[in-house]
Motif scaffolding. Structure first.
Motif, mmCIF file in Angstrom:
data_model
loop_
_atom_site.group_PDB
_atom_site.id
_atom_site.type_symbol
_atom_site.label_atom_id
_atom_site.label_comp_id
_atom_site.label_asym_id
_atom_site.label_seq_id
_atom_site.Cartn_x
_atom_site.Cartn_y
_atom_site.Cartn_z
ATOM 1 N N SER A 135 34.266 42.212 31.858
ATOM 2 C CA SER A 135 35.315 43.184 32.185
ATOM 3 C C SER A 135 35.610 43.229 33.678
ATOM 4 O O SER A 135 36.694 43.655 34.077
ATOM 5 C CB SER A 135 34.921 44.576 31.694
ATOM 6 O OG SER A 135 33.690 44.996 32.264
ATOM 7 N N ALA A 136 34.662 42.776 34.512
ATOM 8 C CA ALA A 136 34.891 42.739 35.964
ATOM 9 C C ALA A 136 34.005 41.671 36.575
ATOM 10 O O ALA A 136 32.866 41.459 36.135
ATOM 11 C CB ALA A 136 34.599 44.095 36.602
ATOM 12 N N ALA A 137 34.532 40.993 37.592
ATOM 13 C CA ALA A 137 33.773 39.978 38.316
ATOM 14 C C ALA A 137 34.184 40.046 39.778
ATOM 15 O O ALA A 137 35.352 39.836 40.113
ATOM 16 C CB ALA A 137 34.037 38.585 37.756
ATOM 17 N N VAL A 138 33.213 40.352 40.652
ATOM 18 C CA VAL A 138 33.504 40.574 42.068
ATOM 19 C C VAL A 138 32.749 39.562 42.905
ATOM 20 O O VAL A 138 31.508 39.511 42.877
ATOM 21 C CB VAL A 138 33.120 42.011 42.482
ATOM 22 C CG1 VAL A 138 33.417 42.219 43.968
ATOM 23 C CG2 VAL A 138 33.855 43.039 41.630
ATOM 24 N N ASN A 139 33.496 38.752 43.666
ATOM 25 C CA ASN A 139 32.860 37.833 44.608
ATOM 26 C C ASN A 139 32.236 38.623 45.761
ATOM 27 O O ASN A 139 32.867 39.532 46.323
ATOM 28 C CB ASN A 139 33.900 36.859 45.172
ATOM 29 C CG ASN A 139 34.163 35.684 44.255
ATOM 30 O OD1 ASN A 139 33.263 34.905 43.965
ATOM 31 N ND2 ASN A 139 35.416 35.545 43.811
ATOM 32 N N ASP A 145 29.123 39.537 41.302
ATOM 33 C CA ASP A 145 28.628 40.681 40.540
ATOM 34 C C ASP A 145 29.498 40.837 39.295
ATOM 35 O O ASP A 145 30.722 40.984 39.389
ATOM 36 C CB ASP A 145 28.696 41.963 41.375
ATOM 37 C CG ASP A 145 27.635 41.995 42.474
ATOM 38 O OD1 ASP A 145 26.604 41.322 42.302
ATOM 39 O OD2 ASP A 145 27.851 42.664 43.497
ATOM 40 N N VAL A 146 28.855 40.796 38.144
ATOM 41 C CA VAL A 146 29.568 40.784 36.864
ATOM 42 C C VAL A 146 29.274 42.057 36.086
ATOM 43 O O VAL A 146 28.121 42.502 36.002
ATOM 44 C CB VAL A 146 29.140 39.553 36.026
ATOM 45 C CG1 VAL A 146 29.722 39.625 34.620
ATOM 46 C CG2 VAL A 146 29.557 38.268 36.724
ATOM 47 N N ARG A 155 24.101 39.525 38.162
ATOM 48 C CA ARG A 155 24.507 38.867 39.407
ATOM 49 C C ARG A 155 24.216 37.373 39.278
ATOM 50 O O ARG A 155 23.124 36.976 38.853
ATOM 51 C CB ARG A 155 23.756 39.450 40.605
ATOM 52 C CG ARG A 155 24.158 38.806 41.931
ATOM 53 C CD ARG A 155 23.525 39.515 43.121
ATOM 54 N NE ARG A 155 23.804 38.821 44.365
ATOM 55 C CZ ARG A 155 24.939 38.908 45.046
ATOM 56 N NH1 ARG A 155 25.918 39.679 44.586
ATOM 57 N NH2 ARG A 155 25.128 38.248 46.167
ATOM 58 N N TYR A 156 25.203 36.556 39.654
ATOM 59 C CA TYR A 156 25.109 35.111 39.474
ATOM 60 C C TYR A 156 25.562 34.384 40.731
ATOM 61 O O TYR A 156 26.406 34.876 41.488
ATOM 62 C CB TYR A 156 25.972 34.668 38.284
ATOM 63 C CG TYR A 156 25.510 35.252 36.968
ATOM 64 C CD1 TYR A 156 24.563 34.589 36.191
ATOM 65 C CD2 TYR A 156 25.997 36.477 36.522
ATOM 66 C CE1 TYR A 156 24.120 35.126 34.998
ATOM 67 C CE2 TYR A 156 25.561 37.022 35.319
ATOM 68 C CZ TYR A 156 24.626 36.346 34.569
ATOM 69 O OH TYR A 156 24.179 36.875 33.383
ATOM 70 N N ILE A 288 33.835 31.792 41.424
ATOM 71 C CA ILE A 288 34.332 31.815 40.046
ATOM 72 C C ILE A 288 35.210 30.584 39.855
ATOM 73 O O ILE A 288 36.092 30.312 40.670
ATOM 74 C CB ILE A 288 35.140 33.087 39.754
ATOM 75 C CG1 ILE A 288 34.324 34.339 40.084
ATOM 76 C CG2 ILE A 288 35.600 33.119 38.303
ATOM 77 C CD1 ILE A 288 35.133 35.628 40.057
ATOM 78 N N VAL A 289 34.976 29.837 38.785
ATOM 79 C CA VAL A 289 35.713 28.589 38.557
ATOM 80 C C VAL A 289 36.099 28.491 37.086
ATOM 81 O O VAL A 289 35.423 29.037 36.211
ATOM 82 C CB VAL A 289 34.862 27.371 38.994
ATOM 83 C CG1 VAL A 289 33.612 27.237 38.132
ATOM 84 C CG2 VAL A 289 35.682 26.085 38.981
#
Length: 379
Positions: A135-139, A145-146, A155-156, A288-289
């Protein structure tokens, strides 16, 4: 091929457990990355008929160590034959063996192919969470942070969006991209018993609605047919699908005619409109890719959509392995894939336009042979 660990990525999230996502998960896990794989379907199922596996696609699966399983559970051949729609033979496509010990072409049922890949994911002990998306992904500069749709977080070092042509990750992180573009054609598919005497893949051309047959096991095939797409307010019922496909095959001879005369209402039949797009660069935003249909969606004319997704998953892992940083690896992945995917998409769409215009089947064959020859080159 000797592999080294990817040093810039310790933990990665793969969003989408289809062919491209599983290829990326396998290739990265084999290089020492701790991979989490999520898929929106609670049962991690796949629907569909068979899938044609060209030589380049088989080459990619060999790189994943899955060729033997595909050969054992699918159908392998060395030729594709082109016919006029009435069954008159035109020519055989030149499909050379592109690597020693590699079959020229073949087919397999899509659920069987998924089970082969899922088994390898499980062998590598890759955690799989189902009924879940992002629902959210922040660089954050050095990671992402997912937030997941169940409210949990993670966190990835890298997030890979391989979540279909309708990619939610693309919508979240790539505002410069848009949806795939309808091509004006629709694709019919039917799974059915193998026609007696069918030995090779077959294409039927010269009709407004070209079709083809691919063997998927010793006793089963799937047939596809491309027609001009007509918008409807509701989905067709199973009876409507059967009646419409039966009617569309009225003019066909050869094994396509055999399928028309022997199809039953118990055979699996599907129809969907076609769309394609090569998304503009960049294919990555921070860490993110995107890969597969999320970024290079094509039509089935070259039987290369799955192959392109598998190649992209492998190339992403290879370039991260080679690179000193995540950004360098993602840039190299994008540059290595862009032109090859562009060629596949543009060639496929060109064939579709030719079909809609009722073009010469010999021109169709020329485009196919040229594109397939280029696909034989190393990726």
């Amino acid at each position: 091929m000797e592999r080294e660990n990817i040093t810039s990525v310790a933990k990665a999230l793969i969003v989408g457990g289809g062919i491209g996502g599983m290829a990326a998960a396998i290739a990265m896990a084999e290089r020492g990355v701790r991979v989490d794989l999520i898929d929106l379907d609670p049962q991690w199922r796949v629907y569909g008929a068979g899938i044609t596996i060209t030589g380049p696609t088989l080459r990619a699966y060999r790189r994943l160590g899955l060729l033997d399983a595909i050969k054992a559970q699918g159908a392998i051949t060395n030729k594709t034959r082109l016919f006029r729609y009435d069954g008159t033979h035109i020519k055989d496509l030149d499909e050379p063996v592109i690597e020693e010990g590699l079959p020229a072409t073949g087919g397999i049922m899509r659920p069987v192919l998924h089970r082969i890949m899922q088994a390898r994911v499980n062998e590598l002990a890759i955690p799989v969470r189902l009924g879940l998306s992002v629902s959210a992904a922040v660089n954050t500069g050095d990671g992402v942070d997912v937030t997941f749709t169940d409210g949990s977080t993670g966190r990835y070092d890298l997030v890979v969006g391989s979540d279909s042509v309708f990619s939610g990750m693309r919508d979240l992180a790539f505002p410069h991209m848009g949806p795939a573009v309808p091509t004006g054609q629709g694709c019919w598919r039917i799974s059915i018993a193998k026609p007696p005497g069918l030995e090779y893949g077959e294409f039927y051309l010269g009709h407004a609605n070209p079709c083809g047959i691919t063997a998927c096991s010793p006793d089963s095939v799937y047939m596809w047919m491309l027609t001009a797409h007509v918008e409807r307010e509701t989905f067709m019922t199973e009876d409507e699908l059967f009646d419409e496909l039966h009617q569309q095959l009225a003019d066909f001879g050869g094994n396509a005619g055999w399928i028309r005369d022997n199809m039953t209402r118990q055979d699996w039949i599907n129809y969907r409109p076609l769309a394609a797009v090569l998304q503009p660069k960049p294919w990555y935003n921070g860490r993110i890719v995107l890969l597969g249909d999320a970024v290079h969606a094509t039509t089935p004319h070259l039987a290369s959509g799955a192959g392109m997704a598998v190649e992209s998953g492998i190339v992403l892992a290879e370039e991260l392995e080679r690179a000193d940083s995540v950004e360098a690896g993602l840039s190299a992945y994008q540059e290595r894939r862009y032109e090859r995917c562009r060629d596949v998409i543009e060639s496929s769409v060109s064939v579709g336009r030719l079909q809609l215009a009722h073009g010469d089947p010999r021109e169709h064959a020329t485009i196919l042979e040229g594109a397939l020859s280029r696909l034989n080159q190393p990726f």
